[in-house]
Design a protein around this motif. Structure first.
Motif, PDB file in Angstrom:
ATOM      1  N   GLU A 214       0.684  -1.031   0.640  1.00 46.86           N
ATOM      2  CA  GLU A 214       0.162   0.605   0.002  1.00 46.86           C
ATOM      3  C   GLU A 214       0.933   1.301   0.338  1.00 46.86           C
ATOM      4  N   GLU A 215       2.193   1.810   0.132  1.00 42.71           N
ATOM      5  CA  GLU A 215       3.049   2.590   1.500  1.00 42.71           C
ATOM      6  C   GLU A 215       3.658   2.013   0.262  1.00 42.71           C
ATOM      7  N   GLY A 216       4.513   3.218  -0.477  1.00 44.45           N
ATOM      8  CA  GLY A 216       5.527   3.620  -1.023  1.00 44.45           C
ATOM      9  C   GLY A 216       5.135   5.395  -1.844  1.00 44.45           C
ATOM     10  N   TYR A 217       6.097   5.498  -2.656  1.00 49.95           N
ATOM     11  CA  TYR A 217       5.669   6.194  -3.502  1.00 49.95           C
ATOM     12  C   TYR A 217       5.087   6.687  -5.134  1.00 49.95           C
ATOM     13  N   LYS A 218       4.489   7.790  -4.860  1.00 49.63           N
ATOM     14  CA  LYS A 218       3.719   8.493  -5.887  1.00 49.63           C
ATOM     15  C   LYS A 218       4.060   7.753  -7.201  1.00 49.63           C
ATOM     16  N   ALA A 219       2.585   7.304  -8.103  1.00 52.41           N
ATOM     17  CA  ALA A 219       3.062   7.421  -9.303  1.00 52.41           C
ATOM     18  C   ALA A 219       3.152   8.554  -9.978  1.00 52.41           C
ATOM     19  N   LEU A 220       4.744   8.560 -10.881  1.00 46.79           N
ATOM     20  CA  LEU A 220       4.931   9.614 -11.636  1.00 46.79           C
ATOM     21  C   LEU A 220       4.075   9.657 -12.791  1.00 46.79           C
ATOM     22  N   PHE A 221       3.659   8.620 -13.319  1.00 46.88           N
ATOM     23  CA  PHE A 221       3.420   8.037 -14.947  1.00 46.88           C
ATOM     24  C   PHE A 221       2.013   7.250 -15.046  1.00 46.88           C
ATOM     25  N   LYS A 222       1.263   7.465 -15.866  1.00 43.05           N
ATOM     26  CA  LYS A 222       0.121   7.053 -15.896  1.00 43.05           C
ATOM     27  C   LYS A 222       0.061   6.273 -17.601  1.00 43.05           C
ATOM     28  N   VAL A 223      -1.247   5.285 -17.448  1.00 44.11           N
ATOM     29  CA  VAL A 223      -1.352   4.796 -19.201  1.00 44.11           C
ATOM     30  C   VAL A 223      -0.921   5.699 -20.246  1.00 44.11           C
ATOM     31  N   GLY A 224       0.198   5.238 -21.533  1.00 41.27           N
ATOM     32  CA  GLY A 224       0.053   6.058 -22.285  1.00 41.27           C
ATOM     33  C   GLY A 224       1.135   6.624 -22.542  1.00 41.27           C
ATOM     34  N   ASP A 225       1.752   6.609 -21.639  1.00 37.96           N
ATOM     35  CA  ASP A 225       3.111   7.946 -20.717  1.00 37.96           C
ATOM     36  C   ASP A 225       3.781   7.221 -22.013  1.00 37.96           C
ATOM     37  N   ILE A 226       4.831   8.115 -22.406  1.00 37.58           N
ATOM     38  CA  ILE A 226       6.533   7.594 -23.140  1.00 37.58           C
ATOM     39  C   ILE A 226       7.316   7.711 -22.042  1.00 37.58           C
ATOM     40  N   VAL A 227       8.334   6.782 -21.739  1.00 36.44           N
ATOM     41  CA  VAL A 227       9.883   6.948 -20.592  1.00 36.44           C
ATOM     42  C   VAL A 227       9.821   6.243 -21.742  1.00 36.44           C
ATOM     43  N   THR A 228      11.499   6.169 -21.110  1.00 43.68           N
ATOM     44  CA  THR A 228      12.535   6.057 -21.605  1.00 43.68           C
ATOM     45  C   THR A 228      13.379   5.598 -20.208  1.00 43.68           C
ATOM     46  N   THR A 229      14.097   4.782 -21.016  1.00 46.79           N
ATOM     47  CA  THR A 229      14.776   3.737 -19.422  1.00 46.79           C
ATOM     48  C   THR A 229      15.896   3.857 -19.284  1.00 46.79           C
ATOM     49  N   CYS A 230      16.334   3.590 -17.938  1.00 49.72           N
ATOM     50  CA  CYS A 230      17.933   4.096 -17.436  1.00 49.72           C
ATOM     51  C   CYS A 230      19.416   3.395 -18.230  1.00 49.72           C
ATOM     52  N   ARG A 231      19.864   3.291 -17.313  1.00 54.29           N
ATOM     53  CA  ARG A 231      21.308   2.514 -17.522  1.00 54.29           C
ATOM     54  C   ARG A 231      21.006   1.278 -16.942  1.00 54.29           C
ATOM     55  N   ALA A 232      21.526   0.371 -17.208  1.00 49.15           N
ATOM     56  CA  ALA A 232      21.179  -0.880 -16.553  1.00 49.15           C
ATOM     57  C   ALA A 232      21.521  -2.068 -15.446  1.00 49.15           C
ATOM     58  N   GLU A 233      21.064  -0.838 -14.296  1.00 54.29           N
ATOM     59  CA  GLU A 233      22.658  -0.457 -13.405  1.00 54.29           C
ATOM     60  C   GLU A 233      21.339  -0.458 -12.354  1.00 54.29           C
ATOM     61  N   ASN A 234      22.082  -0.768 -10.927  1.00 50.15           N
ATOM     62  CA  ASN A 234      21.729  -0.825 -10.049  1.00 50.15           C
ATOM     63  C   ASN A 234      21.816   0.597  -9.469  1.00 50.15           C
ATOM     64  N   LYS A 235      21.157   1.802  -9.315  1.00 47.62           N
ATOM     65  CA  LYS A 235      21.643   2.929  -8.987  1.00 47.62           C
ATOM     66  C   LYS A 235      21.615   3.100  -7.698  1.00 47.62           C
ATOM     67  N   TYR A 236      21.198   2.476  -6.700  1.00 45.54           N
ATOM     68  CA  TYR A 236      21.129   2.605  -5.375  1.00 45.54           C
ATOM     69  C   TYR A 236      22.084   1.792  -4.159  1.00 45.54           C
ATOM     70  N   VAL A 237      22.117   0.925  -4.654  1.00 46.54           N
ATOM     71  CA  VAL A 237      23.171   0.078  -3.782  1.00 46.54           C
ATOM     72  C   VAL A 237      24.461   0.037  -4.285  1.00 46.54           C
ATOM     73  N   ALA A 238      25.654  -0.086  -4.430  1.00 42.09           N
ATOM     74  CA  ALA A 238      26.509  -0.953  -4.821  1.00 42.09           C
ATOM     75  C   ALA A 238      26.759  -2.153  -4.548  1.00 42.09           C
ATOM     76  N   GLY A 239      26.859  -2.801  -5.213  1.00 42.22           N
ATOM     77  CA  GLY A 239      27.374  -4.684  -5.577  1.00 42.22           C
ATOM     78  C   GLY A 239      26.520  -4.830  -6.568  1.00 42.22           C
ATOM     79  N   GLY A 240      25.156  -3.883  -7.060  1.00 47.13           N
ATOM     80  CA  GLY A 240      24.878  -4.699  -8.092  1.00 47.13           C
ATOM     81  C   GLY A 240      23.328  -5.042  -8.198  1.00 47.13           C
ATOM     82  N   HIS A 241      22.619  -5.835  -9.403  1.00 44.57           N
ATOM     83  CA  HIS A 241      21.472  -6.423  -8.723  1.00 44.57           C
ATOM     84  C   HIS A 241      19.854  -5.196  -8.985  1.00 44.57           C
ATOM     85  N   THR A 242      19.705  -5.587 -11.014  1.00 45.92           N
ATOM     86  CA  THR A 242      18.690  -4.732 -11.038  1.00 45.92           C
ATOM     87  C   THR A 242      17.537  -5.309 -11.901  1.00 45.92           C
TER      88      THR A 242
END
Lengths: 206, 219
Positions: free
Chosen positions: B121-149
């Motif tokens: 239930e909790e967590g961040y607010k949705a910034l996007f909606k159906v139909g929005d065009i989005v671009t993905t970031c680099r396929a790398e764990n941005k938050y924690v060193a040591g990988g996994h995404t």
């Protein structure tokens, strides 16, 4: 791995593979430490060999073919709808169903590991977990389909679903011609595992 | 490995379907599942542990060998077993605190049926909606060193359209490192084959991925 060669089968039976030895070693240690229960292991294997498998998904598909209201709910909220039939649990907490039609053919893969809707289809087959399938299903799905003998004759668009999160996908295959008027039980019998992954089209029934 | 070349044809098992192709596959599977009930790691940690096998091992190991090696590594990392115990197969360190969690045969079915939903239930607010065009970031764990995404390389830096908003889900990039569940919106994003691949098999085919909000930015 097939063991049609007698000598090979013999060699296999007397000499366990390294992997087999490693499983035995780990299992032995964990049992000696009291951390796993050998009967629980048997129960887990029994459940996925005999109780939870593609027959569950086949029941869902057969019901969807037979009952338009059920199908509409399945496409709207598959998790709740299949839970009504008792299908819920590990690796099936969030289900989405995808309908194959004359214009769309859906195919499911997990390129990152081997995510699969366990409560509906059981444990994924070896090929689903293979490097070849995981690498190629997203780049050349039509060639992969052809290797399964699937040729899309109506100019269908292909939609590949890469299971990158905890959503698990169930394909509702096209109901084959020749099954008009069949009971749900009879329909359940003809729905194959691969047709619910998207790597098979169900043949015309005689 | 999505999109990789050189793997050859897919070997269908049509007509010779088995749940477990070898007896030990079932054992490896069951030992892994049962060990998970000890509650010492989460699903994302176990996936990450398998990904952390040396690339040489990852390439040559069969599927359940990867599971086994990942399990052995995580058992040692979580100090449930020691390297010495793995060598001698005789218990060396006590594990009384874990005994109460051991999965019993009578509880197997109900425990598996319970599942472990990842929506929150909790967590961040949705910034996007159906139909929005989005671009993905680099396929790398941005938050924690040591990988996994969970953003595959082949879909990194690519634009697609949001076709479904799936609510907030546990964020694997942090959860795999025990850095919190940090639930955030999960979207299903459709990418055209011609956007993903230089030489698409059919430019109009689509590939759908389930992607967390922080993997995405507005086009």
């Amino acid at each position: 791995m097939p063991h049609d060669d007698l000598n090979q089968a013999h060699a296999h039976s007397v000499l366990p593979s390294d992997a087999e030895l490693r499983v035995n070693a780990l299992e032995t240690l964990l049992i000696r430490k009291g951390l796993i229960d050998s009967e629980a292991l048997d129960a887990i294997i029994d459940i996925y060999e005999n109780k939870i498998g593609p027959k569950n998904g086949a029941r869902v598909v057969a019901k969807a073919w037979s009952d338009p209201v059920f199908k509409a709910r399945l496409l709207e909220d598959a998790t709740a709808t299949v839970a009504e039939l008792g299908f819920y649990g590990r690796q099936g907490e969030h289900i989405v169903s995808l309908e194959n039609t004359d214009s769309i053919h859906n195919l499911v893969v997990c390129t990152l590991c081997s995510c699969y809707p366990w409560p509906l289809l059981g444990i994924p087959p070896g090929w689903y977990k293979s490097d070849a399938y995981r690498a190629r299903a997203v780049r050349e799905p039509r060639k992969v389909l052809a290797e399964f003998g699937v040729v899309l004759e109506n100019g269908e668009d292909v939609r590949v679903w890469d299971s990158t999160a905890e959503i698990r996908y169930l394909v509702i295959p096209k109901r084959p011609p020749g099954t008009e008027g069949w009971s749900e039980d009879a329909l359940t019998e003809i729905v194959t595992r691969d047709s619910m992954i998207g790597t098979a089209i169900l043949p015309v029934s005689e | 490995m999505g999109g990789r070349f050189g793997d050859g044809p897919v070997d269908s098992d049509f007509g010779r379907e088995h749940v477990f192709e070898e007896e030990w596959h079932g054992r490896a599977f069951a030992v892994t599942i049962a060990s998970g009930f000890l509650g010492q790691w989460n699903l994302d940690e176990s996936r990450h542990m398998r990904e952390c096998l040396s690339p040489k091992d990852y390439g040559r190991f069969s599927y359940y060998e990867k599971w086994l090696s990942g399990l052995a590594d995580i058992l040692v990392a979580k100090e449930v077993v020691t390297n010495k115990e793995l060598e001698t197969l005789s218990p060396d360190i006590a594990s009384e605190d874990l005994i109460a969690r051991v999965l019993k045969a009578k509880d197997v079915f109900s425990s598996l049926a319970k599942g472990g939903p990842t929506n929150r239930e909790e967590g961040y607010k949705a910034l996007f909606k159906v139909g929005d065009i989005v671009t993905t970031c680099r396929a790398e764990n941005k938050y924690v060193a040591g990988g996994h995404t969970r953003l595959p390389n082949y879909a990194s830096g690519k634009s697609g359209k949001i076709i479904s908003c799936n609510g907030n889900h546990v964020f694997p990039d942090s959860n795999a490192h025990r850095a919190g569940e940090l639930p955030q919106p999960l979207y299903t994003v459709a990418f055209l084959a011609e956007v993903l691949w230089e030489h698409p098999e059919n430019p109009d085919d689509l590939v759908m991925l389930d992607l967390w909000q922080s993997y995405l930015q507005p086009l």
